[in-house]
Structures are given as C-alpha cells and as structure tokens.
Design a protein around this motif. Sequence first.
Motif, PDB file in Angstrom:
ATOM      1  N   GLN A 126       3.762   0.825  -6.583  1.00  0.00           N
ATOM      2  CA  GLN A 126       3.338   0.435  -5.233  1.00  0.00           C
ATOM      3  C   GLN A 126       3.074  -1.064  -5.150  1.00  0.00           C
ATOM      4  O   GLN A 126       3.439  -1.704  -4.160  1.00  0.00           O
ATOM      5  CB  GLN A 126       2.095   1.225  -4.818  1.00  0.00           C
ATOM      6  N   ILE A 129       6.316  -2.754  -4.832  1.00  0.00           N
ATOM      7  CA  ILE A 129       6.852  -2.626  -3.475  1.00  0.00           C
ATOM      8  C   ILE A 129       6.178  -3.633  -2.546  1.00  0.00           C
ATOM      9  O   ILE A 129       6.845  -4.327  -1.779  1.00  0.00           O
ATOM     10  CB  ILE A 129       6.668  -1.174  -2.939  1.00  0.00           C
ATOM     11  N   VAL A 130       4.847  -3.727  -2.645  1.00  0.00           N
ATOM     12  CA  VAL A 130       4.109  -4.665  -1.791  1.00  0.00           C
ATOM     13  C   VAL A 130       4.546  -6.103  -2.077  1.00  0.00           C
ATOM     14  O   VAL A 130       4.749  -6.892  -1.152  1.00  0.00           O
ATOM     15  CB  VAL A 130       2.579  -4.499  -1.976  1.00  0.00           C
ATOM     16  N   ILE A 133       7.833  -6.686  -0.456  1.00  0.00           N
ATOM     17  CA  ILE A 133       7.675  -6.767   0.994  1.00  0.00           C
ATOM     18  C   ILE A 133       7.106  -8.133   1.386  1.00  0.00           C
ATOM     19  O   ILE A 133       7.574  -8.748   2.344  1.00  0.00           O
ATOM     20  CB  ILE A 133       6.787  -5.615   1.525  1.00  0.00           C
ATOM     21  N   ILE A 181       4.383  -4.928   7.497  1.00  0.00           N
ATOM     22  CA  ILE A 181       4.272  -4.309   6.175  1.00  0.00           C
ATOM     23  C   ILE A 181       4.306  -2.795   6.296  1.00  0.00           C
ATOM     24  O   ILE A 181       4.987  -2.116   5.526  1.00  0.00           O
ATOM     25  CB  ILE A 181       2.996  -4.781   5.443  1.00  0.00           C
ATOM     26  N   ARG A 182       3.567  -2.244   7.272  1.00  0.00           N
ATOM     27  CA  ARG A 182       3.576  -0.779   7.471  1.00  0.00           C
ATOM     28  C   ARG A 182       4.998  -0.288   7.749  1.00  0.00           C
ATOM     29  O   ARG A 182       5.439   0.723   7.197  1.00  0.00           O
ATOM     30  CB  ARG A 182       2.633  -0.382   8.606  1.00  0.00           C
ATOM     31  N   GLU A 184       7.795  -1.718   6.845  1.00  0.00           N
ATOM     32  CA  GLU A 184       8.573  -1.857   5.611  1.00  0.00           C
ATOM     33  C   GLU A 184       8.227  -0.746   4.614  1.00  0.00           C
ATOM     34  O   GLU A 184       9.104  -0.223   3.933  1.00  0.00           O
ATOM     35  CB  GLU A 184       8.338  -3.223   4.962  1.00  0.00           C
ATOM     36  N   LEU A 185       6.944  -0.376   4.537  1.00  0.00           N
ATOM     37  CA  LEU A 185       6.523   0.709   3.631  1.00  0.00           C
ATOM     38  C   LEU A 185       7.128   2.036   4.061  1.00  0.00           C
ATOM     39  O   LEU A 185       7.591   2.821   3.218  1.00  0.00           O
ATOM     40  CB  LEU A 185       4.990   0.810   3.570  1.00  0.00           C
ATOM     41  N   ALA A 188      10.645   1.939   3.081  1.00  0.00           N
ATOM     42  CA  ALA A 188      10.809   2.065   1.638  1.00  0.00           C
ATOM     43  C   ALA A 188      10.628   3.539   1.198  1.00  0.00           C
ATOM     44  O   ALA A 188      11.324   4.025   0.308  1.00  0.00           O
ATOM     45  CB  ALA A 188       9.825   1.165   0.893  1.00  0.00           C
ATOM     46  N   LYS A 189       9.676   4.250   1.829  1.00  0.00           N
ATOM     47  CA  LYS A 189       9.413   5.633   1.464  1.00  0.00           C
ATOM     48  C   LYS A 189      10.549   6.561   1.900  1.00  0.00           C
ATOM     49  O   LYS A 189      10.889   7.507   1.206  1.00  0.00           O
ATOM     50  CB  LYS A 189       8.080   6.118   2.075  1.00  0.00           C
TER      51      LYS A 189
END
Length: 192
Positions: A126, A129-130, A133, A181-182, A184-185, A188-189
């Motif tokens: 995680q 990933i951050v 991003i 960011i949300r 992008e998350l 990504a998920k």
Amino acid sequence: MEEVQTNGTATDDAILLVKQGDDHFLRQLYEINRPGFLKWFMAHHRITKDEALDLYQKSFTIFYFNVKDEKITALKSNISTYLFGIGKNLVRELFRERKHKVQLDEIPEIETAGSDLLRVEEEAHQRGIVKKILEKLGEPCKSILLMYYFKNFSMESIASNLGYKNEGVVKKKKCLCLKKIREELIEAKTGH
C-alpha cells in the motif's frame, strides 16, 4: 511591573542585566517572550502547548547560558528573534527524534510474527501504491501532502512556503489532492 524592552539598544542592556544575574529582570524577560513563542510554534509546527512550553524553556535556558558563558555578548536582532532561532533548531531536532523512534508495540512479537508477515507485506504494498500515486499527481499535490502529513507543517506554513495567498487556498488544494488520490486508489484496486 515595569516594561522590559528587548529591541534596539535595549537588547545590549538586557544582555548585560542577564549576565549580571538580575533575577527580577530575567523573570520579566522570560514572561514577556513566552506567549508569542508558544503561539507561533503551536501554529506553525502543530505541537501541543506542553511541547511548545518545553521548547520555550529549553530555548530560554540555552539563551541564558550563552549569555552567562559569553558565547553571545551582543545581538544584531532582538532577544525574541534569537529565542525563535533556537526554538526552530530544537523543533527540527524534536521531529527528527520522533521520526527515528521505534515504539515497542510496533515490533511484532515472535509468536505472532508469522501471521503479521502478511499484514506487513500488505502495508508495504500500500505504501508503494501511495508513493506511485504521489509521483503521478506531481506538484503542487506532492509538496502539499508531504509537508502536511510527513513534515507536520501547518496550513499557514505551507501557504507561506509555497507562495499561496492564505491557508484557505492550501486547504482547498489539499482536499482536491486527496480526492485525486482516492480516485487513483479505486482505479488501482479495480485494475482499470
């Protein structure tokens, strides 16, 4: 209580009084400089009142011994500015110590280390990933979020450092960055 002046030529007189051990003057000097110091450091470095008070006491003590040991005999600025300078160095040291401290409860126990391994790997994934991003978002999001969440800057300090009009502008930009960011998350998920 007579007013203690600590600027201009009065600064040299103040240093002389401290050096001579004038306790009454020293107490006045301590009390006069404390409120502004506490307010500024709490606002600009997001520290508690107790931490700011501790920082002030250390700063004032360093000032006192620098005068007594004749490390300073005159100042180009006023005493308040000198105390702020010491405080800024001490707060940097405080944040460095916090960053390097490892709490005992953060170290996995031997019997649970196996089950925690999966959790540790997931957290590392995680964080990766951050990091990706943040790189993808670029500026100013990267600077704003790093300054706010990792370097503990206040909104006012970020506005000043990055040249924004006020802290309201920074808050709005931070919200937009977090929204990106949300998104992008989620992307990504879901893998889209």
